[in-house]
Design a protein around this motif. Structure first.
Motif, PDB file in Angstrom:
ATOM      1  N   PHE A  92     -51.728 -33.456  22.114  1.00  0.00           N
ATOM      2  CA  PHE A  92     -51.541 -32.446  23.366  1.00  0.00           C
ATOM      3  C   PHE A  92     -52.847 -32.995  24.255  1.00  0.00           C
ATOM      4  CE2 PHE A  92     -54.025 -31.284  19.841  1.00  0.00           C
ATOM      5  CZ  PHE A  92     -55.061 -30.618  20.685  1.00  0.00           C
ATOM      6  N   LYS A  93     -53.826 -33.319  23.717  1.00  0.00           N
ATOM      7  CA  LYS A  93     -55.252 -33.375  24.090  1.00  0.00           C
ATOM      8  C   LYS A  93     -55.159 -33.893  25.475  1.00  0.00           C
ATOM      9  CE  LYS A  93     -57.798 -33.312  20.870  1.00  0.00           C
ATOM     10  NZ  LYS A  93     -57.460 -33.084  19.040  1.00  0.00           N
ATOM     11  N   ASP A  94     -53.771 -35.051  25.988  1.00  0.00           N
ATOM     12  CA  ASP A  94     -53.694 -34.934  27.604  1.00  0.00           C
ATOM     13  C   ASP A  94     -53.303 -33.482  28.429  1.00  0.00           C
ATOM     14  OD1 ASP A  94     -53.480 -38.042  26.586  1.00  0.00           O
ATOM     15  OD2 ASP A  94     -51.372 -37.631  26.755  1.00  0.00           O
ATOM     16  N   ASN A 153     -61.416 -28.641  15.598  1.00  0.00           N
ATOM     17  CA  ASN A 153     -61.920 -28.219  16.059  1.00  0.00           C
ATOM     18  C   ASN A 153     -62.178 -26.201  17.213  1.00  0.00           C
ATOM     19  OD1 ASN A 153     -64.968 -28.554  16.170  1.00  0.00           O
ATOM     20  ND2 ASN A 153     -64.642 -29.578  18.699  1.00  0.00           N
ATOM     21  N   ALA A 154     -61.196 -26.212  16.149  1.00  0.00           N
ATOM     22  CA  ALA A 154     -60.618 -24.720  16.751  1.00  0.00           C
ATOM     23  C   ALA A 154     -60.539 -24.810  18.676  1.00  0.00           C
ATOM     24  CB  ALA A 154     -61.443 -23.977  16.626  1.00  0.00           C
ATOM     25  N   GLY A 155     -60.101 -25.233  19.369  1.00  0.00           N
ATOM     26  CA  GLY A 155     -60.095 -26.118  20.910  1.00  0.00           C
ATOM     27  C   GLY A 155     -58.855 -25.225  21.472  1.00  0.00           C
ATOM     28  N   CYS A 197     -44.468 -36.617  12.515  1.00  0.00           N
ATOM     29  CA  CYS A 197     -45.392 -36.399  13.303  1.00  0.00           C
ATOM     30  C   CYS A 197     -46.500 -36.760  12.578  1.00  0.00           C
ATOM     31  CB  CYS A 197     -45.721 -34.814  13.490  1.00  0.00           C
ATOM     32  SG  CYS A 197     -45.594 -33.971  11.784  1.00  0.00           S
ATOM     33  N   GLU A 198     -48.040 -36.578  12.463  1.00  0.00           N
ATOM     34  CA  GLU A 198     -49.247 -37.461  12.286  1.00  0.00           C
ATOM     35  C   GLU A 198     -49.578 -36.614  11.065  1.00  0.00           C
ATOM     36  OE1 GLU A 198     -53.342 -37.302  14.044  1.00  0.00           O
ATOM     37  OE2 GLU A 198     -51.882 -37.528  16.121  1.00  0.00           O
ATOM     38  N   PRO A 199     -50.539 -36.419  10.281  1.00  0.00           N
ATOM     39  CA  PRO A 199     -50.185 -35.651   8.872  1.00  0.00           C
ATOM     40  C   PRO A 199     -50.773 -34.073   9.323  1.00  0.00           C
ATOM     41  CG  PRO A 199     -51.274 -37.481   8.704  1.00  0.00           C
ATOM     42  CD  PRO A 199     -51.397 -37.402   9.875  1.00  0.00           C
TER      43      PRO A 199
HETATM   44  C1  LIG Z   1     -57.352 -32.686  17.942  1.00  0.00           C
HETATM   45  C2  LIG Z   1     -56.522 -32.147  16.790  1.00  0.00           C
HETATM   46  C3  LIG Z   1     -56.225 -31.827  16.266  1.00  0.00           C
HETATM   47  C4  LIG Z   1     -56.865 -30.130  16.225  1.00  0.00           C
HETATM   48  O1  LIG Z   1     -57.337 -29.587  17.815  1.00  0.00           O
HETATM   49  P1  LIG Z   1     -58.415 -28.415  17.662  1.00  0.00           P
HETATM   50  O2  LIG Z   1     -58.049 -27.974  18.925  1.00  0.00           O
HETATM   51  O3  LIG Z   1     -59.638 -29.149  17.654  1.00  0.00           O
HETATM   52  O4  LIG Z   1     -58.338 -27.494  16.919  1.00  0.00           O
HETATM   53  C5  LIG Z   1     -54.555 -31.262  15.695  1.00  0.00           C
HETATM   54  N1  LIG Z   1     -53.887 -32.290  15.113  1.00  0.00           N
HETATM   55  C6  LIG Z   1     -53.818 -33.282  15.985  1.00  0.00           C
HETATM   56  C7  LIG Z   1     -52.754 -34.060  16.278  1.00  0.00           C
HETATM   57  C8  LIG Z   1     -55.305 -33.179  17.523  1.00  0.00           C
HETATM   58  O5  LIG Z   1     -55.228 -34.473  17.511  1.00  0.00           O
END
Ligand SMILES: *Cc1c(COP(=O)(O)O)cnc(C)c1O
Length: 360
Positions: A58-60, A186-188, A284-286
């Motif tokens: 989801f970072k994208d 990081n709770a973002g 999915c990842e852990p």
């Molecule tokens: C970054 C990330 C999280 C945590 O998201 P935060 O915004 O840091 O709380 C959870 N799962 C995955 C796969 C992530 O890359």
């Protein structure tokens, strides 16, 4: 015109006529209805497959926005501290838009797939003897003097971009879900979903907040235990964070939505990862599986989810972390010759073992 988060949600994002469009095809990820779990738990479960984003997390959603603004503000270098996925995402957008990308990672703590992504996209990778929280502190201290744009979630544009996850869910369901389970590092992200639902609510008085349930790992649970963890430990590296940067907004998210923080063990996370793969066909990842692990724990002592719409945010793709999966996956592959008869016998007599049969 191709549908992008940039043009589709322009009016809800900090986009002006001066903001250049940045896109790698992020967002609009599938919201898949659960087949087996909904029935078992007597509720309507949906999985938001954030691993379908271009860099497979989801970072994208935040990165396209942060990079748009970095370019608008004439920056040519971006930097982040990362447990893996932020660096993979930053490096991808940096490569595409000719920005030098510097990533600071905790040595030996990055999942293999994520590290390979940062390398493939050509980031400058700096590995420190220390954890994520120390890496982020360093980034905060050096970015100004080196004129680097921080693209961690402390960059407000990251949180704005990530609100699109909430918009998509409401647009697709035609209403708000009743509950949303998601991992918290990081709770973002939980802060962004809160902001996104709040913004939609302000435009449509029929909407309510889903109860946001934020899941942390047992030995990396500063928000559950209400104290900073100096040496966080968990197999779920994406949420191995002891001092979340967006703690106060996340706390507000929980309070305002009548949600809560819960913690789960690594064993529960891996079992949930297995269950999603085995029962829903989703790997999915852990860290992402913590959503389901949290729900299973919630369901032990609560029944108010029955008959409700529940969304799990599956934040990243399982292929990113082959090492964790490999440790626990059964390696009992049935070996045989190339003779048709032997293969046939192997099919009849060979047993398929459970995902974690060796470990548990
Ligand atoms: C970054 C990330 C999280 C945590 O998201 P935060 O915004 O840091 O709380 C959870 N799962 C995955 C796969 C992530 O890359």
């Amino acid at each position: 015109m191709t549908k992008t988060l940039f043009n589709h949600y322009k009016n809800l994002l900090p986009i002006t006529s001066k903001t250049p469009e940045v896109t790698l095809g992020e967002g609009f990820t599938p919201l898949v209805k659960s087949n087996n779990l909904s029935e078992k738990y007597d509720c309507e479960i949906f999985f938001k497959l954030e691993g379908c984003n271009p860099s497979a997390s989801f970072k994208d959603r935040g990165m396209f926005m942060a990079v748009s603004k970095a370019i608008e503000n004439k920056k040519n270098k971006i930097i982040c501290a990362s447990t893996g996925n932020t660096s993979a995402s930053a490096a991808a957008y940096g490569a595409r838009y000719n920005l030098e990308t510097i990533v600071i990672i905790p040595s030996g703590k990055i999942a293999l797939g994520k590290l390979l992504q940062a390398m493939a996209y050509g980031a400058k990778i700096i590995s420190i003897k220390g954890n994520f929280d120390q890496a982020l502190n360093a980034v905060r201290e050096i970015s100004d003097s080196l004129n680097l744009e921080i693209v961690n979630s402390i960059n407000p544009f990251r949180l704005e971009g990530q609100m699109t996850g909430a918009f998509e869910i409401v647009d697709e369901l035609g209403s708000n879900p009743d509950f949303q389970f998601m991992p918290v590092g990081n709770a973002g992200n939980i802060s962004s979903y809160y902001k996104g639902y709040k913004l939609y609510k302000s435009k449509n008085n029929k909407l309510e907040f889903p109860r946001l349930i934020g899941i942390q790992a047992e030995n990396s649970a500063p928000l559950v235990d209400k104290k900073i963890v100096t040496s966080p430990q968990t197999i779920a590296s994406a949420i191995r964070i002891g001092n979340p940067a967006s703690s106060s907004l996340a706390l507000e998210a929980i309070t305002q939505t009548k949600g809560e923080f819960l913690k789960v063990s690594d064993k529960q996370i891996l079992e949930a990862q297995s269950l999603l793969a085995k029962k829903e066909g989703i790997f999915c990842e852990p860290a992402s599986a913590a959503s389901l692990a949290g729900f299973l724990k919630y369901a032990e002592s609560n029944k108010d989810y029955k008959g409700k719409k529940i969304v799990f945010i599956l934040t990243g793709n399982g292929l990113k972390d082959p090492e964790v999966a490999q440790k626990y996956l059964s390696s009992d592959i049935v070996k045989t010759t190339s003779k048709v008869e032997d293969i046939s016998n192997a099919i009849i007599s060979g047993k398929s073992k459970s995902f974690f049969s060796k470990f548990f």
